[in-house]
Design a protein around this motif. Structure first.
Motif, mmCIF file in Angstrom:
data_model
loop_
_atom_site.group_PDB
_atom_site.id
_atom_site.type_symbol
_atom_site.label_atom_id
_atom_site.label_comp_id
_atom_site.label_asym_id
_atom_site.label_seq_id
_atom_site.Cartn_x
_atom_site.Cartn_y
_atom_site.Cartn_z
ATOM 1 N N ILE A 166 37.002 47.688 5.849
ATOM 2 C CA ILE A 166 35.915 48.076 4.947
ATOM 3 C C ILE A 166 36.313 49.284 4.109
ATOM 4 O O ILE A 166 36.020 49.351 2.911
ATOM 5 C CB ILE A 166 34.631 48.356 5.749
ATOM 6 C CG1 ILE A 166 34.110 47.043 6.334
ATOM 7 C CG2 ILE A 166 33.561 48.997 4.857
ATOM 8 C CD1 ILE A 166 32.934 47.201 7.266
ATOM 9 N N ASP A 181 38.833 47.755 1.338
ATOM 10 C CA ASP A 181 38.360 46.808 0.320
ATOM 11 C C ASP A 181 36.861 46.842 0.062
ATOM 12 O O ASP A 181 36.393 46.193 -0.872
ATOM 13 C CB ASP A 181 38.745 45.387 0.736
ATOM 14 C CG ASP A 181 40.234 45.123 0.547
ATOM 15 O OD1 ASP A 181 40.798 45.651 -0.436
ATOM 16 O OD2 ASP A 181 40.826 44.418 1.376
ATOM 17 N N GLY A 182 36.114 47.536 0.910
ATOM 18 C CA GLY A 182 34.672 47.530 0.745
ATOM 19 C C GLY A 182 34.039 46.295 1.355
ATOM 20 O O GLY A 182 34.715 45.420 1.900
ATOM 21 N N ALA A 183 32.727 46.247 1.255
ATOM 22 C CA ALA A 183 31.967 45.180 1.909
ATOM 23 C C ALA A 183 31.639 44.037 0.968
ATOM 24 O O ALA A 183 31.254 42.951 1.410
ATOM 25 C CB ALA A 183 30.671 45.745 2.486
ATOM 26 N N VAL A 184 31.785 44.278 -0.316
ATOM 27 C CA VAL A 184 31.393 43.255 -1.287
ATOM 28 C C VAL A 184 32.475 42.187 -1.415
ATOM 29 O O VAL A 184 33.670 42.498 -1.446
ATOM 30 C CB VAL A 184 31.091 43.892 -2.658
ATOM 31 C CG1 VAL A 184 31.071 42.850 -3.764
ATOM 32 C CG2 VAL A 184 29.769 44.641 -2.600
ATOM 33 N N LEU A 185 32.039 40.952 -1.461
ATOM 34 C CA LEU A 185 32.971 39.838 -1.627
ATOM 35 C C LEU A 185 33.497 39.839 -3.051
ATOM 36 O O LEU A 185 32.732 39.786 -4.013
ATOM 37 C CB LEU A 185 32.258 38.516 -1.325
ATOM 38 C CG LEU A 185 33.143 37.274 -1.347
ATOM 39 C CD1 LEU A 185 34.170 37.334 -0.223
ATOM 40 C CD2 LEU A 185 32.299 36.015 -1.230
ATOM 41 N N LYS A 186 34.821 39.943 -3.166
ATOM 42 C CA LYS A 186 35.415 39.925 -4.488
ATOM 43 C C LYS A 186 35.617 38.481 -4.930
ATOM 44 O O LYS A 186 35.938 37.614 -4.112
ATOM 45 C CB LYS A 186 36.759 40.658 -4.500
ATOM 46 C CG LYS A 186 36.628 42.142 -4.736
ATOM 47 C CD LYS A 186 35.956 42.821 -3.563
ATOM 48 C CE LYS A 186 35.861 44.329 -3.767
ATOM 49 N NZ LYS A 186 35.217 44.956 -2.604
ATOM 50 N N ILE A 212 21.879 42.203 -2.984
ATOM 51 C CA ILE A 212 22.824 43.310 -3.137
ATOM 52 C C ILE A 212 22.158 44.514 -3.786
ATOM 53 O O ILE A 212 22.456 45.660 -3.448
ATOM 54 C CB ILE A 212 24.082 42.858 -3.946
ATOM 55 C CG1 ILE A 212 25.219 43.850 -3.734
ATOM 56 C CG2 ILE A 212 23.776 42.693 -5.412
ATOM 57 C CD1 ILE A 212 25.863 43.748 -2.384
ATOM 58 N N GLU A 230 21.643 48.157 -2.099
ATOM 59 C CA GLU A 230 22.009 49.402 -2.778
ATOM 60 C C GLU A 230 20.854 50.401 -2.745
ATOM 61 O O GLU A 230 21.063 51.592 -2.478
ATOM 62 C CB GLU A 230 22.415 49.115 -4.236
ATOM 63 C CG GLU A 230 22.775 50.375 -4.999
ATOM 64 C CD GLU A 230 23.322 50.112 -6.408
ATOM 65 O OE1 GLU A 230 23.477 48.922 -6.770
ATOM 66 O OE2 GLU A 230 23.592 51.104 -7.112
ATOM 67 N N GLY A 272 26.647 34.894 -0.809
ATOM 68 C CA GLY A 272 28.023 35.038 -1.283
ATOM 69 C C GLY A 272 28.288 36.365 -1.963
ATOM 70 O O GLY A 272 29.258 36.514 -2.710
ATOM 71 N N LEU A 273 27.434 37.354 -1.675
ATOM 72 C CA LEU A 273 27.582 38.653 -2.328
ATOM 73 C C LEU A 273 28.316 39.671 -1.459
ATOM 74 O O LEU A 273 28.833 40.665 -1.963
ATOM 75 C CB LEU A 273 26.198 39.210 -2.701
ATOM 76 C CG LEU A 273 25.383 38.320 -3.644
ATOM 77 C CD1 LEU A 273 23.939 38.797 -3.742
ATOM 78 C CD2 LEU A 273 26.040 38.279 -5.018
ATOM 79 N N LEU A 274 28.325 39.421 -0.157
ATOM 80 C CA LEU A 274 29.071 40.290 0.756
ATOM 81 C C LEU A 274 30.119 39.454 1.486
ATOM 82 O O LEU A 274 29.923 38.261 1.716
ATOM 83 C CB LEU A 274 28.137 40.943 1.783
ATOM 84 C CG LEU A 274 27.258 42.107 1.344
ATOM 85 C CD1 LEU A 274 26.526 42.695 2.551
ATOM 86 C CD2 LEU A 274 28.060 43.199 0.654
ATOM 87 N N TYR A 279 31.384 51.858 -0.095
ATOM 88 C CA TYR A 279 30.949 50.711 0.699
ATOM 89 C C TYR A 279 31.128 49.415 -0.091
ATOM 90 O O TYR A 279 31.505 48.392 0.459
ATOM 91 C CB TYR A 279 29.489 50.865 1.126
ATOM 92 C CG TYR A 279 29.034 49.788 2.081
ATOM 93 C CD1 TYR A 279 29.459 49.776 3.403
ATOM 94 C CD2 TYR A 279 28.168 48.765 1.668
ATOM 95 C CE1 TYR A 279 29.059 48.798 4.284
ATOM 96 C CE2 TYR A 279 27.752 47.783 2.543
ATOM 97 C CZ TYR A 279 28.202 47.793 3.859
ATOM 98 O OH TYR A 279 27.789 46.814 4.729
ATOM 99 N N VAL A 280 30.879 49.489 -1.363
ATOM 100 C CA VAL A 280 30.986 48.286 -2.194
ATOM 101 C C VAL A 280 32.437 47.867 -2.404
ATOM 102 O O VAL A 280 32.827 46.738 -2.101
ATOM 103 C CB VAL A 280 30.306 48.520 -3.564
ATOM 104 C CG1 VAL A 280 30.677 47.413 -4.548
ATOM 105 C CG2 VAL A 280 28.795 48.580 -3.386
#
Lengths: 212, 212
Positions: A192, A195-200, B87, B91, B148-150, B193-194
């Motif tokens: 985390i 890369d962070g928690a957000v799905l790239k 998301i 935030e 699909g955002l995290l 985090y993001v």
DNA sequence: GTCTATACACAGATAGAC
DNA sequence: GTCTATCTGTGTATAGAC
């Protein structure tokens, strides 16, 4: 019985039982909430016998803080020795640190939360040791930034604080009988942090799924 | 003098001075390390007068924990109300939570660290309230994963714990007279985090600077 | 609503026998 | 090295006057 050629790991010395019991009680009840009666009870001796082994209650806390911070310094040094790039060094710092803190939870949690209970002279010394450890990590993070391996839009100071945030709080919810080992928790937290928690977005169309 | 039609904000009631002083002392010295003498002194009254306003020392801690957790619940509800996607809701949860915790640092730090000092009945109740708040955040994180955002390679449980790690520990190093406001700290921590701390390769050649 | 005075338990630490 | 017995300060809380 009182032969001091004991085989290793069979019997712990009284002072070791006191030290380990103190770490556990300090973590569970806090330093102020732990009585010398409880300390002696957990070591299996009477109150008075305590003072044959340690100078007093505060000495136990002071010694615990110093040795724990020395352990952390050793962990960090091992990462500096083994890492072949700033980012790899930082990964070793983070994962070995959290693993050590969770395995040796009682002492690390106490050191992290009970420094305030030390006398002002000792408190100043312990805080200086802690700050020195943090400075080592900040140095690595600064190097990683300069090498273009870490984002530069956040000051190294806050990248460092954020890393310790992410690692340190684990000590409050880690459950030794839970489903994850310290090593696995370190792995997740490092993932985390990296890369962070957000799905790239996968590297199909655009480079990143940017937002805002 | 003792006219109770005071204009707002000019004079605080004795019970409010006690509550605010208690939060400050509990954070600085811990619950066990705070004496009723210190509590009365910070409120400007004698020890005995304390008991005219509160039932006892533990009542102060219990009430502090409950009201603080209610405040957190209110913050989370406002995020649920205002967020237009999982998301964005997350935030708002993260940034409003950390801002509130840092602005109201004494009460939040005490609630986070001194729950252990409550009697077992009250402790169970307070922990249930806290867990309920955490469950709300975990729900949002679960929704964000489903949308699909995290990232989905880490269980929602640990994405949630990691978020609270990142936010909560700030309360130990935040300095009200420092260079960053609570809102800015929330912004930095949310950024990490993001996206994480690692500099991603610009969307020039490859999608991501993947490692290992 | 605040005070002085005090009750009473328990804290950390010590004395001295064994 | 451990014990029983105890010292002395401080803890939370209460009594009762004002």
């Amino acid at each position: 019985m009182n032969d001091d050629s004991n085989p290793p790991e069979l019997a712990k010395s009284t002072v070791d039982r006191i030290r380990e019991g103190a770490a556990e009680l300090f973590r569970e009840r806090g330093y102020s909430g732990t009585t010398t009666r409880a300390l002696s009870a957990v070591a299996g001796i009477e109150k008075a016998s305590l003072y044959h082994h340690v100078g007093g209650k505060e000495d136990l806390l002071y010694e615990l803080c110093v040795t724990t911070l020395e352990d952390v310094a050793t962990v960090f040094q091992s990462a500096l020795d083994d890492g072949t790039s700033p980012i790899e060094t930082l990964e070793l710092v983070a994962r070995r640190y959290v693993e050590r803190a969770l395995v040796d939870r009682d002492r690390h949690a106490t050191m992290l939360t009970e420094i305030r209970s030390l006398s002002s002279d000792r408190r100043a010394e312990v805080i200086a040791r802690r700050d020195q450890n943090v400075a080592v990590v900040r140095g690595v993070i600064g190097q990683a930034q300069e090498a273009g391996l870490l984002r530069a839009d956040i000051d190294a100071k806050y990248l460092t604080l954020a890393l310790f945030n992410l690692l340190n709080w684990s000590i409050f919810w880690f459950d030794p009988s839970g489903d994850l080992e310290p090593k696995e928790i370190g792995q997740i937290l490092w993932m985390i942090y990296v890369d962070g928690a957000v799905l790239k977005a996968p590297p199909a169309r655009k480079g990143r799924g940017s937002r805002a």
